[in-house]
Design an enzyme around this catalytic site. Structure first.
Site, short mmCIF file in Angstrom:
data_model
loop_
_atom_site.label_atom_id
_atom_site.label_comp_id
_atom_site.label_asym_id
_atom_site.label_seq_id
_atom_site.Cartn_x
_atom_site.Cartn_y
_atom_site.Cartn_z
N ARG A 101 0.42 -1.45 0.08
CA ARG A 101 -0.14 0.01 0.37
C ARG A 101 0.82 1.59 -0.03
NH1 ARG A 101 -2.83 0.76 4.34
NH2 ARG A 101 -4.53 1.65 3.02
N ASP A 102 2.30 1.39 -0.22
CA ASP A 102 2.82 2.71 -0.22
C ASP A 102 4.17 2.43 -1.00
OD1 ASP A 102 3.73 5.11 0.25
OD2 ASP A 102 4.52 4.61 2.07
N VAL A 103 4.13 1.76 -2.43
CA VAL A 103 5.36 1.11 -3.74
C VAL A 103 5.45 2.81 -3.97
CG1 VAL A 103 5.61 0.03 -5.42
CG2 VAL A 103 4.63 -1.56 -3.20
#
Length: 203
Positions: free
Chosen positions: A114-116
């Site tokens: 959820r934070d690439v």
């Protein structure tokens, strides 16, 4: 060694201990501490060359710690800033291939990153596979169709479902793939794509 030490909530007390800045911050500190331990436990359960390895984690001095390898290198964001143009295809394929393997490993274990983003991808100096960093926003909830996620995102790399609290816009593996595609876009063009909220209005 990574220590859980949110400066807005706590400061250094006697010795190595941490002390709350205000008693009113106790609940927020405990929530963050539990999230830190959950992240450490999650990473310790994986063994993939493109995922950060946690060797140990523990609680002491009123906080928690995790031990990880010491990597030498730079982030993908730093590497791109040093390039005059798009990277060669072979280099891009090597980087993205390693990240796809890492995401496959996560998704098979019902976990979303959820934070690439370029600043969360590390390129080791020795040419080893890229490493996906910062699992603070990861959630083990691919199969939970009722769970509502809080909005933890980077606008240019987050798909529209990360902005929504409606259950009809579920997050899943596709959430991470959108972000990875946005990373590729920035690598090729030199700038990030428009935020998904703007694209949803006029793409």
């Amino acid at each position: 060694i990574k220590e859980y030490l949110p400066g807005a909530l706590v400061g250094r007390g006697a010795g190595l201990s941490v002390a709350l800045r205000s008693p009113h911050e106790a609940a927020a500190f405990q929530r963050g501490l539990q999230g830190f331990l959950n992240e450490a436990r999650l990473l310790a359960s994986f063994d993939h060359p493109s995922l950060v390895k946690v060797f140990r984690f523990w609680e002491t001095h009123g906080t928690a710690y995790m031990v990880m390898p010491l990597y030498q290198g730079m982030t993908l964001q730093q590497a791109r800033s040093q390039m005059r143009g798009p990277p060669p295809e072979a280099w891009l394929r090597k980087v993205i291939g390693g990240l796809l393997g890492a995401l496959q490993c996560l998704h098979e274990h019902q976990t979303l990153h959820r934070d690439v983003s370029p600043d969360n991808i590390f390129l080791p100096a020795d040419g080893a596979p890229p490493i996906l960093l910062d699992f603070g926003a990861a959630r083990q909830a691919i199969s939970d169709r009722t769970q509502v996620f809080t909005a933890i995102l980077k606008p240019s790399f987050a798909p529209i479902e990360q902005y929504a609290e409606a259950t009809n816009l579920r997050q899943g593996p596709w959430t991470d793939f959108y972000a990875l595609a946005a990373v590729v876009y920035e690598l090729l063009t030199g700038h990030p794509p428009p935020p998904a909220t703007a694209r949803a209005m006029s793409d």
